[in-house]
Motif scaffolding. Structure first.
Motif, short mmCIF file in Angstrom:
data_model
loop_
_atom_site.label_atom_id
_atom_site.label_comp_id
_atom_site.label_asym_id
_atom_site.label_seq_id
_atom_site.Cartn_x
_atom_site.Cartn_y
_atom_site.Cartn_z
N TYR A 184 91.18 5.16 -29.94
CA TYR A 184 92.35 5.75 -29.31
C TYR A 184 91.94 6.46 -28.03
O TYR A 184 92.53 7.46 -27.62
N ARG A 185 90.86 5.96 -27.40
CA ARG A 185 90.35 6.64 -26.21
C ARG A 185 91.27 6.48 -25.01
O ARG A 185 91.94 5.47 -24.85
N ILE A 186 91.24 7.47 -24.14
CA ILE A 186 91.91 7.37 -22.84
C ILE A 186 90.85 6.88 -21.85
O ILE A 186 89.65 7.10 -22.06
N SER A 187 91.27 6.23 -20.78
CA SER A 187 90.28 5.81 -19.77
C SER A 187 90.18 6.87 -18.68
O SER A 187 91.10 7.68 -18.49
N GLU B 73 99.54 5.96 -19.11
CA GLU B 73 99.58 6.05 -20.57
C GLU B 73 98.55 7.07 -20.99
O GLU B 73 97.40 7.03 -20.53
N GLY B 74 98.94 7.97 -21.86
CA GLY B 74 97.98 8.95 -22.35
C GLY B 74 98.67 9.97 -23.24
O GLY B 74 99.89 10.05 -23.27
N ASN C 133 93.10 6.84 -16.15
CA ASN C 133 94.31 7.55 -16.57
C ASN C 133 94.11 9.06 -16.50
O ASN C 133 94.98 9.79 -16.03
N SER D 277 94.89 7.95 -26.07
CA SER D 277 95.51 6.87 -25.31
C SER D 277 97.02 6.97 -25.17
O SER D 277 97.60 6.34 -24.30
N SER D 278 97.69 7.73 -26.05
CA SER D 278 99.15 7.85 -25.96
C SER D 278 99.63 9.03 -26.79
O SER D 278 98.86 9.59 -27.60
#
Ligand SMILES: *Cc1c(COP(=O)(O)O)cnc(C)c1O
Length: 400
Positions: free
Chosen positions: A234-237, A192-193, A240, A59-60
């Motif tokens: 802490y997943r990214i979508s 964000e990623g 993104n 996620s970041s």
């Protein structure tokens, strides 16, 4: 540095793929997703570009650092060496695990001084975490030698230096683990990623599980998956990741533009008496997201910084006064102002940051100015900028 400047059709097309299926999550929903696996595709693209076995998107950049440390088993009481000049995320990511941030002075590369790193090693040290600030890199060969000698992990924070390289290896791939950020102001962005890269199979599996509540991702029904250890979300979508997929394909195009603009500005100022350039370690190739230089003393640097902005040269940073990037103004971190009570093991293990000697860092950062290199400048704009910088610096240096 910002990928947000150049945004267009490619990003829109990728995002539309995701919106049309409606599957915004990276895992599961196989039947609904029209074959779109943007996160998986982006992980493959990053691994290919960085020439590594594994990429874990998260996620970041901040969470990438925490996960990278956790994936190698770093936890309570372990000491992690980091530079005084970075972004607060370095400190946060270490403390989040109950580990101890040990701050070490920088040198004229604007990141870790290898001699000071070696002097800071104790029996509790587990990791050396150089931060490739402002597009250029740490002295990785020397740091790796130290890590090998003392059996420490080398974790590269390459959040600000994606696309740069060292001895032919992409930054982030030289150490045991490397991290990138794709936040809105980084060289390539997805809103964000972040990403962790590594060639270590075990760390990769740990990072995969840890970033998704410990799920083992065996491909069965999500509800039937096992959880070998705890984790977090802490997943990214997929939205993104879709943007990131378009941006990574443009990374090399962005780097060329940055290098071209950087070179014009550098040539205009590098021979002015009193001006010296940040040292790029031998074998290093910057990503050219900033041009950083030193003035002879703090007073002149302050004067130059003020004069540059008064003359319309925007995007100039005097990091010495910045409260996100330099230890000097990190009172909330130095005083450990948290919401809950931190574990005794953390509190007792921390050095007294207030009384440490950061004079060597002050010496360099007090005289540093960094100029942001933009992608969207026209040739005329770059030329005009170079001219303005030259006259400001000439005037200030004559006065000094
Ligand atoms: C941006 C940045 C991070 C954190 O990345 P986020 O994606 O904003 O969490 C970490 N380290 C450095 C050096 C950075 O510049």
């Amino acid at each position: 540095m910002p990928g947000f400047e150049l945004f267009g059709e490619k990003e829109r097309a990728q995002v539309n793929d995701v919106l049309e299926s409606g599957v915004l999550m990276r895992y599961g929903f196989d039947g609904m997703r029209n074959g779109h696996w943007k996160t998986v595709e982006l992980e493959k693209a990053i691994s290919g570009r960085m020439k590594v076995k594994h990429t874990q998107l998260v996620s970041s950049g901040t969470s990438a650092l925490t996960i990278a440390l956790a994936s190698a088993g770093i936890g309570a009481g372990d000491e992690v060496i980091m530079p005084t000049f970075t972004f607060v995320a370095s400190f946060e990511s270490i403390i989040a695990l109950g580990a101890v941030p040990v701050l070490v002075n920088i040198d004229d590369t604007l990141t870790l001084d290898p001699k000071k790193v070696e002097a800071a090693i104790t029996s509790k040290t587990k990791v050396v975490m150089p931060v490739h600030m402002c597009g250029s890199m740490a002295q990785l060969k020397e740091l790796k030698q130290i890590c090998t000698k003392h059996n420490l992990l080398l974790l590269e924070d390459a959040c600000q230096a994606i696309g740069g390289s060292y001895n032919g290896k992409p930054l982030g791939s030289y150490g045991d683990l490397g991290c990138f950020s794709f936040d809105y102001v980084k060289t390539i962005t997805c809103g964000e990623g972040g990403a962790i890269i590594t060639n270590n199979d075990k760390y990769a599996v740990h990072a995969d599980h840890y970033s998704d509540h410990g799920h083992d991702h065996t491909g069965k029904d999500r509800g039937a998956e096992a959880h070998p250890f705890l984790g977090y979300n802490y997943r990214i979508s997929e939205l993104n990741a879709a943007v990131g997929l378009a941006q990574i394909q443009r990374l090399d195009e962005f780097l060329l533009i940055q290098k071209k603009n950087y070179t014009v500005l550098r040539k205009a100022i590098e021979n002015i008496p009193g001006v010296s350039m940040r040292r790029v370690p031998d074998g290093g190739e910057e990503n050219y997201s900033f041009l950083s230089f030193f003035m002879p003393d703090e007073a002149t640097t302050r004067e130059v910084h003020k004069a540059l902005s008064e003359n319309g040269v925007d995007g100039c940073f005097y990091w010495f006064d910045n409260n996100w990037h330099y230890i000097k103004k990190w009172d909330h971190l130095k005083d450990l102002k948290s919401l809950g009570k931190l574990p005794e093991e953390v509190i007792n293990g921390l050095p007294d940051y207030h009384s440490q000697d950061f004079g060597q860092s002050d010496h360099w950062l007090g005289r540093t100015i960094s100029v942001l290199i933009k992608l969207s400048w026209t040739e005329e704009e770059v030329k005009a900028r170079a001219q303005k910088m030259k006259s400001v610096l000439n005037a200030c240096c004559v006065g000094a």
